[in-house]
Design an enzyme around this catalytic site. Structure first.
Site, PDB file in Angstrom:
ATOM      1  N   ARG A 108     -44.203  16.931 -19.230  1.00  0.00           N
ATOM      2  CA  ARG A 108     -45.393  16.082 -19.185  1.00  0.00           C
ATOM      3  C   ARG A 108     -46.022  16.133 -20.575  1.00  0.00           C
ATOM      4  O   ARG A 108     -46.417  17.211 -21.032  1.00  0.00           O
ATOM      5  CB  ARG A 108     -46.377  16.582 -18.126  1.00  0.00           C
ATOM      6  CG  ARG A 108     -47.772  16.007 -18.307  1.00  0.00           C
ATOM      7  CD  ARG A 108     -48.668  16.272 -17.133  1.00  0.00           C
ATOM      8  NE  ARG A 108     -48.256  15.479 -15.987  1.00  0.00           N
ATOM      9  CZ  ARG A 108     -48.986  15.332 -14.885  1.00  0.00           C
ATOM     10  NH1 ARG A 108     -50.152  15.919 -14.774  1.00  0.00           N
ATOM     11  NH2 ARG A 108     -48.536  14.593 -13.882  1.00  0.00           N
ATOM     12  N   HIS A 135     -45.184   7.020 -15.598  1.00  0.00           N
ATOM     13  CA  HIS A 135     -45.143   8.145 -14.660  1.00  0.00           C
ATOM     14  C   HIS A 135     -44.119   7.818 -13.562  1.00  0.00           C
ATOM     15  O   HIS A 135     -44.485   7.580 -12.408  1.00  0.00           O
ATOM     16  CB  HIS A 135     -46.540   8.353 -14.067  1.00  0.00           C
ATOM     17  CG  HIS A 135     -46.746   9.689 -13.388  1.00  0.00           C
ATOM     18  ND1 HIS A 135     -45.778  10.666 -13.341  1.00  0.00           N
ATOM     19  CD2 HIS A 135     -47.831  10.196 -12.722  1.00  0.00           C
ATOM     20  CE1 HIS A 135     -46.256  11.722 -12.675  1.00  0.00           C
ATOM     21  NE2 HIS A 135     -47.487  11.460 -12.292  1.00  0.00           N
ATOM     22  N   GLN A 138     -43.952   9.635 -10.010  1.00  0.00           N
ATOM     23  CA  GLN A 138     -45.034   9.237  -9.116  1.00  0.00           C
ATOM     24  C   GLN A 138     -44.669   7.966  -8.363  1.00  0.00           C
ATOM     25  O   GLN A 138     -44.835   7.890  -7.140  1.00  0.00           O
ATOM     26  CB  GLN A 138     -46.322   9.006  -9.930  1.00  0.00           C
ATOM     27  CG  GLN A 138     -47.499   8.540  -9.086  1.00  0.00           C
ATOM     28  CD  GLN A 138     -47.985   9.620  -8.137  1.00  0.00           C
ATOM     29  OE1 GLN A 138     -48.285  10.716  -8.572  1.00  0.00           O
ATOM     30  NE2 GLN A 138     -48.065   9.321  -6.845  1.00  0.00           N
ATOM     31  N   ASP A 227     -56.321   4.404  -9.281  1.00  0.00           N
ATOM     32  CA  ASP A 227     -56.123   5.585 -10.139  1.00  0.00           C
ATOM     33  C   ASP A 227     -57.396   5.756 -10.966  1.00  0.00           C
ATOM     34  O   ASP A 227     -58.234   4.851 -11.025  1.00  0.00           O
ATOM     35  CB  ASP A 227     -54.891   5.378 -11.046  1.00  0.00           C
ATOM     36  CG  ASP A 227     -54.582   6.586 -11.934  1.00  0.00           C
ATOM     37  OD1 ASP A 227     -55.075   7.696 -11.643  1.00  0.00           O
ATOM     38  OD2 ASP A 227     -53.846   6.426 -12.934  1.00  0.00           O
ATOM     39  N   CYS A 267     -52.631   8.005  -6.729  1.00  0.00           N
ATOM     40  CA  CYS A 267     -51.711   9.065  -7.179  1.00  0.00           C
ATOM     41  C   CYS A 267     -52.371  10.435  -7.204  1.00  0.00           C
ATOM     42  O   CYS A 267     -51.683  11.448  -7.194  1.00  0.00           O
ATOM     43  CB  CYS A 267     -51.165   8.708  -8.552  1.00  0.00           C
ATOM     44  SG  CYS A 267     -52.450   8.409  -9.783  1.00  0.00           S
ATOM     45  N   ARG A 295     -44.144  13.519  -3.473  1.00  0.00           N
ATOM     46  CA  ARG A 295     -43.753  13.848  -4.846  1.00  0.00           C
ATOM     47  C   ARG A 295     -42.580  14.822  -4.811  1.00  0.00           C
ATOM     48  O   ARG A 295     -41.593  14.655  -5.515  1.00  0.00           O
ATOM     49  CB  ARG A 295     -44.936  14.486  -5.600  1.00  0.00           C
ATOM     50  CG  ARG A 295     -46.066  13.523  -5.948  1.00  0.00           C
ATOM     51  CD  ARG A 295     -45.617  12.465  -6.938  1.00  0.00           C
ATOM     52  NE  ARG A 295     -45.064  13.048  -8.153  1.00  0.00           N
ATOM     53  CZ  ARG A 295     -45.794  13.529  -9.171  1.00  0.00           C
ATOM     54  NH1 ARG A 295     -47.104  13.442  -9.137  1.00  0.00           N
ATOM     55  NH2 ARG A 295     -45.210  14.050 -10.234  1.00  0.00           N
TER      56      ARG A 295
HETATM   57  N1   CP Z   1     -50.329  12.608  -9.486  1.00  0.00           N
HETATM   58  C1   CP Z   1     -50.072  13.607 -10.373  1.00  0.00           C
HETATM   59  O1   CP Z   1     -49.180  13.514 -11.237  1.00  0.00           O
HETATM   60  O2   CP Z   1     -50.870  14.710 -10.216  1.00  0.00           O
HETATM   61  P1   CP Z   1     -50.987  15.939 -11.213  1.00  0.00           P
HETATM   62  O3   CP Z   1     -51.611  15.411 -12.473  1.00  0.00           O
HETATM   63  O4   CP Z   1     -51.850  16.935 -10.509  1.00  0.00           O
HETATM   64  O5   CP Z   1     -49.608  16.454 -11.498  1.00  0.00           O
HETATM   65  N1  NVA Z   2     -53.360   7.822 -15.102  1.00  0.00           N
HETATM   66  C1  NVA Z   2     -53.535   9.218 -14.801  1.00  0.00           C
HETATM   67  C2  NVA Z   2     -52.506   9.669 -13.814  1.00  0.00           C
HETATM   68  C3  NVA Z   2     -52.646  11.104 -13.377  1.00  0.00           C
HETATM   69  C4  NVA Z   2     -51.587  11.533 -12.422  1.00  0.00           C
HETATM   70  C5  NVA Z   2     -53.473  10.045 -16.073  1.00  0.00           C
HETATM   71  O1  NVA Z   2     -52.584   9.790 -16.899  1.00  0.00           O
HETATM   72  O2  NVA Z   2     -54.312  10.914 -16.252  1.00  0.00           O
END
Ligand code: CP
Ligand code: NVA
Length: 309
Positions: A108, A135, A138, A227, A267, A295
């Site tokens: 990530r 993502h 997700q 989101d 999400c 997930r």
């Molecule tokens: N939806 C998601 O990716 O959650 P986290 O940021 O907690 O991993």
């Molecule tokens: N759009 C959000 C998604 C988190 C899972 C972010 O990037 O923070």
């Protein structure tokens, strides 16, 4: 990697429709197995996965770590202070070193280029656990959840309300492969990346609409999706965005316009009272927790796929 049968999982449209649907089928199959209490399916036995997190996470971290363990493997969490990719060490060096110890790298990161560089230099599969651009894990979990609740993804109308962000880009890239109706309703100036919209439209697979009118957009929706308005890396813009995004909160009146069959998805993490009301999140047609659970199941199938198992 390709030659040895190993693959990266970086963008949904790196795969064709058959493969995506096959991964989702596999997810359902392994989910049923795990739900039955069966603990003898251990395809990852003797395997390790390095998980690099440059940003915070609950779902991604826990679902990957738990899923990999339940199928026999061992996952290592490497937080923002551990590797400091690109700062303490160049990404291409991180990729080659971690490939010596591990069978999968999941990451990530902030810049999308970082995941591309990791994948370029790693000799093991790299899985994208979110970048500023997309993502994909997700949206695989989301597709799985839609299949479970509606029966199929094909033909459903998914209406995303909010910022044209990484989540939207993955929805668009899914729409470039599997046919459904995707609508993104966002404030002016917060539309998704133009090139990604074009890519999805030019694929000619799905009906895709980008609009600034959430009320019109949600009519006839099977799914209304929300989101955060300020993603990770944009938190200093949060108060400004709260003003600009007025009218884009998913609240009870908006869900009413969508109609009684519409599910609510997010999400997570959610900011209750900002992009979505508490009432919508807690309503019977909110499927955010089955979505979060999926997930793990979607990713288990993704990991099996990239390892050729
Ligand atoms: N939806 C998601 O990716 O959650 P986290 O940021 O907690 O991993
Ligand atoms: N759009 C959000 C998604 C988190 C899972 C972010 O990037 O923070």
């Amino acid at each position: 990697k390709e030659k040895s049968g190993l693959k990266d999982f970086l963008h949904i449209n790196d795969f064709d429709k058959t493969t995506i649907l096959k991964i989702l089928d596999r997810a359902l199959e392994v989910k049923a197995l795990l739900k039955s209490g069966e603990r003898t399916f251990l395809p990852f036995k003797g395997k390790t996965m390095a998980m690099i997190f440059a940003k915070p996470s609950m779902r991604t971290r826990v679902s990957f770590e738990t899923g990999f363990f339940l199928l026999g493997g061992h996952a290592l969490y490497l937080g923002p202070d551990d590797i400091q990719m690109g700062k303490r060490e160049e990404t291409r060096d991180v990729a080659r070193v971690l490939s010596c110890y591990n069978d999968i790298i999941m990451a990530r990161v902030f810049a999308h280029q970082d995941i591309l560089d990791l994948a370029k230099y790693a000799t093991v599969p790299v899985i994208n656990g979110l970048t500023d651009y997309n993502h994909p894990c997700q949206i695989m979990a989301d597709a799985l959840t839609i299949i479970e609740h509606i029966g199929q993804l094909e033909g459903t109308k998914v209406v995303y309300v909010g910022d044209g962000n990484n989540i939207v880009h993955s929805w668009l890239l899914l729409a470039a492969v599997v046919p459904f109706h995707f609508v993104c309703a966002c404030p002016k100036g917060f539309e998704p990346d133009e090139k990604t919209v074009q890519k999805a439209q030019q694929a000619g697979i799905s009906k895709i609409e980008i609009t600034n009118d959430p009320k019109e957009a949600v009519r006839g929706a099977d799914v209304v999706y929300s989101d955060v308005w300020a993603s990770m890396g944009q938190k200093e813009e949060a108060s400004y965005r709260r003003q600009v995004f007025q009218g884009f909160q998913v609240d009870e009146p908006l869900m009413k316009l969508a109609g009684p069959k519409a599910y609510f998805m997010h999400c997570l993490p959610a900011e209750r009272g900002v992009e979505v009301t508490d009432g919508v999140l807690e309503a019977p047609n909110s499927i955010v927790f089955p979505q979060a659970e999926n997930r793990m199941h979607a990713q288990n199938a993704i990991m099996l796929h990239v390892l050729g198992l």
